[in-house]
Scaffold this active site. Sequence first.
Site, mmCIF file in Angstrom:
data_model
loop_
_atom_site.group_PDB
_atom_site.id
_atom_site.type_symbol
_atom_site.label_atom_id
_atom_site.label_comp_id
_atom_site.label_asym_id
_atom_site.label_seq_id
_atom_site.Cartn_x
_atom_site.Cartn_y
_atom_site.Cartn_z
ATOM 1 N N GLY A 221 37.353 64.450 4.482
ATOM 2 C CA GLY A 221 38.612 64.894 5.080
ATOM 3 C C GLY A 221 39.619 65.433 4.081
ATOM 4 C CG PHE A 222 42.560 64.343 3.381
ATOM 5 C CD1 PHE A 222 43.565 65.277 3.616
ATOM 6 C CD2 PHE A 222 42.161 63.505 4.418
ATOM 7 C CE1 PHE A 222 44.165 65.359 4.865
ATOM 8 C CE2 PHE A 222 42.751 63.580 5.674
ATOM 9 C CZ PHE A 222 43.755 64.517 5.897
ATOM 10 N N GLY A 223 40.655 66.084 -0.311
ATOM 11 C CA GLY A 223 40.344 66.055 -1.732
ATOM 12 C C GLY A 223 41.215 65.021 -2.431
ATOM 13 N N GLY A 224 40.877 64.718 -3.673
ATOM 14 C CA GLY A 224 41.724 63.867 -4.501
ATOM 15 C C GLY A 224 41.646 62.380 -4.227
ATOM 16 C CG HIS B 137 30.784 69.440 3.313
ATOM 17 N ND1 HIS B 137 31.555 68.572 2.570
ATOM 18 C CD2 HIS B 137 30.211 68.680 4.289
ATOM 19 C CE1 HIS B 137 31.448 67.350 3.070
ATOM 20 N NE2 HIS B 137 30.654 67.386 4.124
ATOM 21 C CG ASP C 46 31.912 66.590 -1.376
ATOM 22 O OD1 ASP C 46 32.870 66.646 -2.157
ATOM 23 O OD2 ASP C 46 31.896 67.167 -0.261
ATOM 24 N N GLY C 47 32.977 63.962 -3.681
ATOM 25 C CA GLY C 47 34.125 63.086 -3.474
ATOM 26 C C GLY C 47 34.482 62.272 -4.702
ATOM 27 N N GLY C 48 35.625 62.582 -5.286
ATOM 28 C CA GLY C 48 36.132 61.769 -6.391
ATOM 29 C C GLY C 48 35.349 61.893 -7.684
ATOM 30 C CB SER D 123 35.340 71.191 -3.675
ATOM 31 O OG SER D 123 35.949 71.197 -2.400
ATOM 32 C CG ASP E 81 35.109 70.730 1.432
ATOM 33 O OD1 ASP E 81 34.053 70.116 1.682
ATOM 34 O OD2 ASP E 81 35.615 70.785 0.303
ATOM 35 C CG HIS F 104 31.537 71.944 -1.760
ATOM 36 N ND1 HIS F 104 30.326 71.430 -1.340
ATOM 37 C CD2 HIS F 104 32.488 71.262 -1.073
ATOM 38 C CE1 HIS F 104 30.544 70.482 -0.445
ATOM 39 N NE2 HIS F 104 31.840 70.355 -0.258
ATOM 40 C CG MET G 128 30.309 62.730 2.648
ATOM 41 S SD MET G 128 30.838 64.230 1.798
ATOM 42 C CE MET G 128 32.551 63.835 1.420
ATOM 43 C CG MET H 235 33.221 67.413 6.562
ATOM 44 S SD MET H 235 34.395 67.272 5.201
ATOM 45 C CE MET H 235 34.276 68.919 4.538
ATOM 46 N N GLY I 122 36.340 68.873 -6.783
ATOM 47 C CA GLY I 122 37.510 69.638 -6.361
ATOM 48 C C GLY I 122 38.669 69.443 -7.310
ATOM 49 C CB SER I 123 41.323 66.855 -7.468
ATOM 50 O OG SER I 123 40.442 65.774 -7.319
ATOM 51 C CG MET J 36 37.540 69.711 6.736
ATOM 52 S SD MET J 36 38.691 68.580 5.940
ATOM 53 C CE MET J 36 38.090 68.629 4.255
HETATM 54 C C1 DX5 Z 1 36.271 65.974 1.077
HETATM 55 C C2 DX5 Z 1 35.500 67.211 0.731
HETATM 56 C C3 DX5 Z 1 35.274 67.391 -0.720
HETATM 57 C C4 DX5 Z 1 36.539 67.496 -1.527
HETATM 58 C C5 DX5 Z 1 36.258 66.877 -2.856
HETATM 59 O O1 DX5 Z 1 36.111 65.692 2.417
HETATM 60 O O2 DX5 Z 1 34.230 67.207 1.359
HETATM 61 O O3 DX5 Z 1 34.435 68.526 -0.967
HETATM 62 O O4 DX5 Z 1 36.988 68.793 -1.752
HETATM 63 O O5 DX5 Z 1 37.428 66.868 -3.589
HETATM 64 P P1 DX5 Z 1 37.598 65.847 -4.822
HETATM 65 O O6 DX5 Z 1 36.556 66.266 -5.837
HETATM 66 O O7 DX5 Z 1 38.988 66.067 -5.252
HETATM 67 O O8 DX5 Z 1 37.342 64.480 -4.283
HETATM 68 ZN ZN ZN Z 2 32.833 68.805 0.744
#
Ligand code: DX5
Ligand code: ZN
Length: 213
Positions: free
Chosen positions: A139-142, A63, A170-172, A6, A32, A30, A134, A65, A192-193, A34
Amino acid sequence: MKLAPSLLSADFGNLRAEAREVEPLADYFHIDVMDGHFVDNLTIGPPVVNALRRGLEKPFDIHLMIDYPIHYAPRFEVKPSDIVTFHVESEDEPFRTIEVIREMGCKVGISLRPVTPIAAVFPYLDLIDLILVMSVEPGFGGQPFMPQAVERIERLREEIGARPVVISVDGGINETNVGRVVKAGAELIVAGSAIFGQPDRITAMRRLIAAAG
Ligand code: DX5
Ligand code: ZN
């Protein structure tokens, strides 16, 4: 298992170079998108995403959002192997949104927030290529992985049956949970992170792939 780094966690001032760095082990990028309305964050839109393609070979996993996917999705210049995913909770009617994305000439995905019952996507299973589960509030990575995603993936896998629908998550996602989601039935892993937050991204990707089992 396929891997989609991501770019949300990449350096936005250096996006193409960051994408190139992970491209050797990436199955998709990927991206994102938003709108500051559907989710409480603003990222990038069609001008940046379309420009980013030059010099990159791997398909895009976009993706959305955003609240009006019918209006904005056609502004992305897609290829047949790309995926455009919208949220079942967004403002536009899902059957019509699927049709509009299909007419763009790419694959269609539907995503759902962690709080949305999985049955919300059942009516569309014959019409889509991918479900993006999800495992954090979008909304946010990490953010930390929400373990209830595992059971949701298992139940979706059952409901999908023999249909050619891929489950993505997707997520964490990191080395400690990727094995569980893959075992439950996720085939396209977004991270992502766990990739861009690491000093050596290729090593981080290798470790994720190894941990997926
Ligand atoms: C969050 C995004 C994800 C995000 C995942 O809303 O849709 O794609 O980048 O990041 P990590 O892997 O750090 O949770
Ligand atoms: Zn995403």
